[in-house]
Design a protein around this motif. Structure first.
Motif, mmCIF file in Angstrom:
data_model
loop_
_atom_site.group_PDB
_atom_site.id
_atom_site.type_symbol
_atom_site.label_atom_id
_atom_site.label_comp_id
_atom_site.label_asym_id
_atom_site.label_seq_id
_atom_site.Cartn_x
_atom_site.Cartn_y
_atom_site.Cartn_z
ATOM 1 N N ALA A 35 1.270 -1.003 -0.273
ATOM 2 C CA ALA A 35 -0.679 -0.036 -0.071
ATOM 3 C C ALA A 35 0.749 1.501 0.120
ATOM 4 O O ALA A 35 0.729 2.515 -0.557
ATOM 5 C CB ALA A 35 -0.870 -0.149 1.192
ATOM 6 N N ASP A 36 1.729 0.981 1.053
ATOM 7 C CA ASP A 36 3.324 2.539 1.396
ATOM 8 C C ASP A 36 2.969 2.605 -0.771
ATOM 9 O O ASP A 36 3.970 3.751 -1.077
ATOM 10 C CB ASP A 36 3.804 2.082 1.972
ATOM 11 C CG ASP A 36 3.687 2.211 3.713
ATOM 12 O OD1 ASP A 36 2.545 3.109 3.300
ATOM 13 O OD2 ASP A 36 4.393 1.938 4.242
ATOM 14 N N ILE A 37 4.106 2.076 -1.218
ATOM 15 C CA ILE A 37 4.820 1.602 -2.662
ATOM 16 C C ILE A 37 3.288 2.498 -3.786
ATOM 17 O O ILE A 37 3.779 2.938 -4.093
ATOM 18 C CB ILE A 37 5.113 0.390 -2.763
ATOM 19 C CG1 ILE A 37 6.534 0.022 -2.223
ATOM 20 C CG2 ILE A 37 4.892 0.109 -4.022
ATOM 21 C CD1 ILE A 37 6.755 -1.993 -2.166
ATOM 22 N N LEU A 38 2.562 2.041 -3.411
ATOM 23 C CA LEU A 38 1.415 2.403 -4.541
ATOM 24 C C LEU A 38 1.360 3.861 -4.077
ATOM 25 O O LEU A 38 0.736 4.313 -4.642
ATOM 26 C CB LEU A 38 0.140 1.401 -4.538
ATOM 27 C CG LEU A 38 0.372 -0.114 -5.162
ATOM 28 C CD1 LEU A 38 -1.178 -0.760 -4.645
ATOM 29 C CD2 LEU A 38 0.598 0.366 -6.142
ATOM 30 N N THR A 39 1.281 4.599 -2.799
ATOM 31 C CA THR A 39 0.917 5.840 -2.655
ATOM 32 C C THR A 39 1.689 6.237 -2.952
ATOM 33 O O THR A 39 1.836 7.923 -3.690
ATOM 34 C CB THR A 39 1.336 6.025 -1.003
ATOM 35 O OG1 THR A 39 0.120 4.986 -0.536
ATOM 36 C CG2 THR A 39 0.795 7.164 -0.633
ATOM 37 N N TYR A 40 2.799 5.667 -3.337
ATOM 38 C CA TYR A 40 4.330 6.239 -3.613
ATOM 39 C C TYR A 40 4.206 6.839 -6.007
ATOM 40 O O TYR A 40 4.610 7.784 -5.773
ATOM 41 C CB TYR A 40 5.818 5.996 -3.499
ATOM 42 C CG TYR A 40 6.382 5.912 -1.909
ATOM 43 C CD1 TYR A 40 6.408 7.119 -1.164
ATOM 44 C CD2 TYR A 40 6.708 4.734 -1.347
ATOM 45 C CE1 TYR A 40 7.085 7.782 0.122
ATOM 46 C CE2 TYR A 40 7.023 4.507 -0.746
ATOM 47 C CZ TYR A 40 7.303 6.617 -0.104
ATOM 48 O OH TYR A 40 7.283 5.855 1.370
ATOM 49 N N PHE A 41 3.795 5.674 -5.786
ATOM 50 C CA PHE A 41 3.840 5.446 -7.350
ATOM 51 C C PHE A 41 1.832 6.729 -7.983
ATOM 52 O O PHE A 41 2.137 7.589 -8.742
ATOM 53 C CB PHE A 41 3.131 4.170 -7.930
ATOM 54 C CG PHE A 41 4.194 3.651 -8.757
ATOM 55 C CD1 PHE A 41 4.933 3.655 -9.498
ATOM 56 C CD2 PHE A 41 4.356 2.162 -7.335
ATOM 57 C CE1 PHE A 41 5.972 2.873 -9.434
ATOM 58 C CE2 PHE A 41 5.121 1.494 -7.545
ATOM 59 C CZ PHE A 41 6.322 1.752 -9.125
ATOM 60 N N ASP A 42 1.127 6.928 -6.855
ATOM 61 C CA ASP A 42 0.193 7.749 -6.898
ATOM 62 C C ASP A 42 1.174 9.462 -6.969
ATOM 63 O O ASP A 42 0.271 10.191 -7.464
ATOM 64 C CB ASP A 42 -0.727 7.688 -6.147
ATOM 65 C CG ASP A 42 -1.427 6.379 -6.530
ATOM 66 O OD1 ASP A 42 -1.523 6.372 -6.977
ATOM 67 O OD2 ASP A 42 -2.052 6.129 -5.249
ATOM 68 N N ALA A 43 2.032 9.555 -6.456
ATOM 69 C CA ALA A 43 2.729 10.688 -6.078
ATOM 70 C C ALA A 43 3.242 11.109 -7.235
ATOM 71 O O ALA A 43 3.620 12.271 -7.819
ATOM 72 C CB ALA A 43 3.883 10.334 -4.884
ATOM 73 N N LEU A 44 3.817 9.845 -7.738
ATOM 74 C CA LEU A 44 4.241 10.190 -9.686
ATOM 75 C C LEU A 44 2.936 10.636 -10.665
ATOM 76 O O LEU A 44 3.687 11.936 -11.023
ATOM 77 C CB LEU A 44 5.031 9.588 -9.986
ATOM 78 C CG LEU A 44 6.602 8.387 -9.092
ATOM 79 C CD1 LEU A 44 6.157 6.862 -10.290
ATOM 80 C CD2 LEU A 44 7.312 9.195 -9.396
ATOM 81 N N ASP A 45 2.058 10.518 -10.144
ATOM 82 C CA ASP A 45 1.262 11.290 -11.008
ATOM 83 C C ASP A 45 0.874 12.907 -10.663
ATOM 84 O O ASP A 45 0.748 13.163 -12.331
ATOM 85 C CB ASP A 45 -0.368 11.007 -10.988
ATOM 86 C CG ASP A 45 -0.532 9.200 -11.122
ATOM 87 O OD1 ASP A 45 0.246 8.459 -12.096
ATOM 88 O OD2 ASP A 45 -0.963 8.282 -10.643
#
Length: 92
Positions: A35-45
């Motif tokens: 979940a933390d990793i996916l949150t970081y990917f969302d930040a890339l958007d």
């Protein structure tokens, strides 16, 4: 923005694909980490897109044939030389 929740079944599925055995505590731990990793990917958007690419400039000099050192000149500063070659320490 994507859904950043990762449930235990998804973690078990990934573990099965990776042929990794996980206990329940590890499944919960990895679910939180995913979940933390996916949150970081969302930040890339949220990173703004680059409008245009920088113009590339060749910083290398052109190849030119020049006179090279003689073998004696190249070996003149070597700590040790033998039979016309650099001599280095034994590796093994």
């Amino acid at each position: 923005m994507s859904d950043t929740s990762v449930d235990a079944e998804e973690v078990r599925h990934v573990a099965t694909l990776a042929r990794v055995d996980l206990d329940d505590a590890e499944v919960e731990e990895f679910a939180a980490q995913f979940a933390d990793i996916l949150t970081y990917f969302d930040a890339l958007d949220e990173v703004p897109a680059v409008d245009d690419e920088a113009e590339l400039v060749n910083v290398m000099r052109p190849d030119e044939v020049r006179e090279s050192l003689s073998q004696e000149e190249a070996l003149s500063n070597a700590a040790e030389a033998e039979d016309g070659f650099f001599k280095g320490p034994k590796v093994s």
